[in-house]
Each structure stands twice: as structure tokens, then as C-alpha cells.
Design a protein around this motif. Structure first.
Motif, short mmCIF file in Angstrom:
data_model
loop_
_atom_site.label_atom_id
_atom_site.label_comp_id
_atom_site.label_asym_id
_atom_site.label_seq_id
_atom_site.Cartn_x
_atom_site.Cartn_y
_atom_site.Cartn_z
N VAL A 52 0.83 -1.21 0.00
CA VAL A 52 0.00 0.00 0.00
C VAL A 52 0.87 1.26 0.00
CG1 VAL A 52 -1.67 1.33 1.35
CG2 VAL A 52 -1.96 -1.14 1.08
N ALA A 53 1.94 1.26 0.80
CA ALA A 53 2.83 2.42 0.85
C ALA A 53 3.50 2.64 -0.51
CB ALA A 53 3.88 2.22 1.94
N THR A 56 0.98 4.03 -2.91
CA THR A 56 0.68 5.42 -2.60
C THR A 56 1.76 6.36 -3.15
OG1 THR A 56 -0.48 4.75 -0.57
CG2 THR A 56 0.21 7.06 -0.73
N VAL A 60 1.39 9.29 -6.03
CA VAL A 60 1.82 10.66 -5.78
C VAL A 60 2.78 11.14 -6.88
CG1 VAL A 60 3.17 12.13 -4.22
CG2 VAL A 60 1.46 10.55 -3.29
#
Length: 510
Positions: A52-53, A56, A60
Motif C-alpha cells: 500500500v505504501a 501510494t 503521488v
């Protein structure tokens, strides 16, 4: 002495890979510091958090377009899309890997070094907690795949190839049941993969001799303005292609696929079928579109023949299979041929349609193997086709889900399979490769037979004494299966958002 100048590094572009490699290292520490009873929850949570990180950070930085680390890594539209696909599919695969309620202890052996047939082997097969080292291994593999699709020079691509291949060799050997079959699959995969890696590296050496560098842009310039023997160029291209065709499961370098798919733990089979295919075709797209575009008229007929051979070989041999995992393996081979049709269009439509196909197929195949993991008897998964007779009478919901996925594989309208095939065939016609589309349509009709045979077997046959039970899926398997079915339907009914996304991402930078 002059000052040593290090290449500029953009950590925003590298962050998704660094996060996953960091999670893998942290997972090793978890194995040492966390009590065994808590490791599965901690490792699964850590791996999912890392995915998930990384996703993300990728979102971005989605507008970033840069070549970094001295030209070794390219962060462009295809890189971002393919890395996102790998992370999403990898996250769904981790759900299947983390499932422990369908089979007591999970799908993985409790101790990797246990001797097959020993008393300890018998005890571990009845419910001891499975290995949790699979999570850092899977994280390392995902990190290597992210680097593989971003590699902008051949040496970096080779390093990434080994980084994600070595964990997969280990993961294939860790099945809780059918230990000999699992170890045999891992050994075959390792030996054949080693040969393919050697071919790839030898091809890199030849291309270095031809171009004077290993960066894809340098090779591109050398192809446009040849200064050395063309023998080095075509020899290098052929050997590099062998390594990539092996990972893509394209004929005649597909022979490992049925044995490995059958012998590996089913969650790992799903992981390879979805994520490894995205990584392999992502690298193949970059090599052909960026480095060798200038000799497209030379390699198109050869690789087109490979695509046709792959489609027909997968379709014909799928008809003869009696094991569900082997049938899905030959289905994967045939789908690799359809993907190659999109790749060889060598235009923006070919690039975007191939990326669309990779996502559509990835979710469908994850759903298929999630279903396979639920049809079980006292000896584990019942994968022989005869055992699936009457499953539709015993569990209509599961049989209905599997029917939908098989129809998607067959390319029936209102499923993701139809949308994906229509896209790659349309791109190939636009690129002047109509002959491949004709063969693709014929092979699609052939491979529909084994899919429909399974559908008829499930619904039209009466359950017998040998018909296995259908396990109630745990939360993690239900989530993976639900996502696979949802995307399969969504991309068949309303594919426009993903099509637009792939079109926006279909531009490489050098």
C-alpha cells in the motif's frame, strides 16, 4: 585527481522499489524477533502495508517522467502503469498467501527442510503452522519485478531478473502437500531459469560489443547508425529475447510452465501467473519498443511466428489436460501468445492494449486459482478434472464464479477477456499484422473447448462419491476471489476508464 561524480538519483522514482526491499529486510527481522504464533499476522500486515505504501508513493509521483541513476532506470508512463499493476496484483496474491483457514496451517510446509515421507512430514501436513518466510521472499520478488519493468539498461534488467527469480524458485518448493512434486517443480524452474538467464547475459555481452554500451538508448542509436557487424546485433537480440520469452512462457521456451504451475503451492502459482507475466511483458515491451525499434521489420516475422506457435500450442495441449492446474498453465501459455500479438503491433495502440490485457488477465487468473484452492478432499486440493464433476450441484455459487472466469478466458463478450482480446487484435490490425489476428481468432475458438468442457462437467454431471467438498473460503480468499470477479465483470461492461489510463501511459522516455 578529479572529483568523483556519482550519477544523480531521484528517490521519488525509486521509492516503491526501496519500500518493498525494506519491507523484505524487515520481514527477516520479524522471523527472528517475533514469536512464531504471531508471525503470520505480523508478516502479512507488514507485507500488505509495504504494498500500500509503495502504491501510494507511485500515485503521488504519477506525473514524474525521468531517467535516473545514470540512465539505468526510466520512470515513465509504462513504468508507472506496470508497477501499479504489479503492486495491486501482488497485494491480491498476498491475500491468498496469507490464508490459513481453508487448510489448517495454510498452503505452505511447516519446515522447508523436512524429509519427504518422514514422520515429521506426516505431522506437518496435518496442521502445523506454515512457513512465514514466504512473505519477505514475496516482497523481494515484487521489488525485483518493479525494477525489471523500469530498467533502462540491459545489465540492470539482468540484475532485476535474478532478484525476482531467485525467491520464486524457493517459493515453488514450499507446498505443504505433494512435497516431491513441489520440489521437482522448483528444481525444473531453477535449472531452466538458469539457462535462460545465461542466454540473456550472453546476449547483453554481444549487444555491448555492438553498441559500446548497455543502455537501451545507446543500443537504439547504434541500431539507427550501425558501425559494427550486424551479426553481433542479431545474435544479441536473439539471446536477450530467449531470456525474456522464457519468463513470458512463450513457445518453445514454455516447457517449465505446466510442471511448475502444477507443483507449486497454489497461491504462488497465482502470484506467478499474474505478477510475473506483467513483469516479463513489461520488460519485453521496453526492450522492443525502445532499443530495437529500428530493426522491427527483421524481428516482427520471427516473433510473430513465436506468437502463433504459442497460441496454437497452448490451445491444443490444453484440450488434452486432465489436471486443472495444468489446464490453467496451458491457458496461460495461450494467453501469452495473445499478448505477443499486441506487443508486435509496435504502435501506441499495441502498447496500451497489451497493458490492458495484462491487468484483465491478471485479475481473472487470480480468481481462477482462488477457486482451485477451495475444491478439496482429505488429501488437499482435488485438481483432477474428473473430481470436478457435479461441483455445480454441490456449490452453485462457486461453480458460477468459475464459469464466469472460464468464459472470460474464452473471450466471451461482457467479460474482461473479450475487451482485452478485442483491444490487442485491433491494435495488431492497425499495425499491419492482420495475419496474426487471423491465427489468434482460430486459436481462440480452439481453446474455448477445454473451458466449455469444464463448464459442462461442473453443471451437467451428477455428483459422485469421489466428488470433493467445497471449502468455505476464509476472509482473505473471499477478498481475493471477489476482487478477481469484480474486475472481470467491470472490464467487460465498463472498460473505458482503464482504456483511457493505458492510452495516457503509452509513451516511453529514453
Amino acid at each position: 585527481m578529479g572529483e568523483l561524480k556519482l550519477p544523480a538519483i531521484d528517490y521519488g522514482a525509486l521509492a516503491p522499489m526501496l519500500i518493498l526491499f525494506g519491507v523484505a529486510c524487515a520481514g527477516i527481522l520479524v522471523e527472528v524477533l517475533v514469536p512464531r504464533r504471531l508471525r503470520n499476522v505480523v508478516q502479512l500486515s507488514l507485507a500488505l502495508l509495504g504494498v500500500v505504501a509503495a502504491l501510494t508513493v507511485l500515485i503521488v509521483n504519477r506525473n514524474l517522467r525521468i531517467v535516473t541513476i545514470g540512465g539505468a532506470v526510466a520512470f515513465d508512463g509504462p513504468t508507472i502503469f506496470l508497477q501499479g499493476a504489479i503492486l495491486v496484483l501482488g497485494g491480491v496474491s498476498l491475500l491468498m498467501i496469507g490464508e490459513r483457514s481453508v487448510e489448517a496451517g495454510g498452503a505452505f510446509v511447516a519446515q522447508a527442510a523436512v524429509v519427504v515421507g518422514s514422520d515429521k512430514d506426516s505431522r506437518q501436513s496435518t496442521g502445523q503452522p506454515g512457513l512465514t518466510e514466504v512473505y519477505p521472499l514475496a516482497a523481494f520478488a515484487l521489488g525485483g519485478m518493479l525494477l525489471f519493468v523500469a530498467a533502462n539498461d540491459l545489465l540492470t534488467m539482468f540484475v532485476a531478473l535474478e532478484v525476482f527469480s531467485l525467491p520464486l524458485y524457493l517459493l515453488c518448493a514450499l507446498a505443504r502437500r505433494r512435497r516431491l512434486l513441489s520440489q521437482e517443480a522448483a528444481l525444473k524452474y531453477f535449472l531452466l531459469g538458469s539457462y535462460a538467464s545465461a542466454f540473456f547475459l550472453f546476449g547483453v555481452a554481444l549487444l555491448y560489443g555492438y553498441a559500446g554500451g548497455v543502455q537501451l538508448s545507446v543500443v537504439h542509436d547504434a541500431v539507427s547508425n550501425p558501425q559494427h557487424s550486424q551479426l553481433l546485433l542479431y545474435g544479441g537480440l536473439g539471446l536477450v529475447a530467449i531470456g525474456l520469452l522464457f519468463k513470458s512462457a512463450l513457445a518453445p521456451f514454455h516447457v517449465w510452465t505446466p510442471d511448475v504451475y502444477q507443483g507449486a503451492p497454489t497461491p504462488i502459482t497465482a502470484f506467478m501467473a499474474a505478477c510475473t507475466k506483467v513483469a516479463a511483458f513489461g520488460a519485453l515491451l521496453r526492450v522492443l519498443y525502445v532499443a530495437f525499434e529500428g530493426v522491427r521489420w527483421d524481428f516482427q516475422p520471427v516473433l510473430g511466428t513465436v506468437a502463433v506457435l504459442t497460441m496454437f500450442l497452448g490451445a491444443i495441449l490444453a484440450v488434452t489436460q486432465t489436471d486443472m492446474k495444468r489446464l490453467l498453465a496451458y491457458s496461460s501459455i495461450a494467453n501469452a501468445g495473445y499478448l505477443m500479438v499486441g506487443v508486435l503491433a509496435l504502435n501506441d495502440a499495441g502498447l496500451s492494449s497489451t497493458m490492458l490485457y495484462l491487468v484483465a488477465y491478471g485479475f481473472s487468473v487470480l480468481g481462477a486459482f482462488a477457486v482451485v484452492s477451495l475444491v478439496r478432499d482429505s488429501d488437499g486440493e482435488a485438481t483432477h478434472l474428473s473430481r470436478w464433476a457435479g461441483i455445480g450441484r454441490k456449490s452453485p455459487l462457486l461453480a458460477g464464479v468459475f464459469t464466469l472466469i472460464l468464459l472470460a478466458f474464452a473471450g466471451i463478450p461482457l467479460t474482461s477477456g473479450f475487451t482485452a482480446k478485442f483491444a490487442v487484435f485491433g491494435a495488431a490490425i492497425e499495425g499491419g499484422q492482420t495475419w496474426m489476428v487471423i491465427f489468434g481468432v482460430v486459436s481462440s475458438m480452439l481453446i474455448a473447448f477445454p473451458y466449455l468442457r469444464v463448464v459442462v462437467l461442473m453443471w451437467q454431471s451428477e455428483p459422485g462419491e469421489s466428488t470433493p467438498s467445497v471449502s468455505i473460503p476464509g476472509f482473505l480468499t473471499s477478498a481475493a476471489l471477489g476482487l478477481g470477479v469484480l474486475v472481470t465483470i467491470a472490464l467487460g461492461v465498463f472498460p473505458a476508464p482503464l482504456i483511457d489510463l493505458t492510452r495516457e501511459a503509452s509513451h516511453f522516455v529514453r
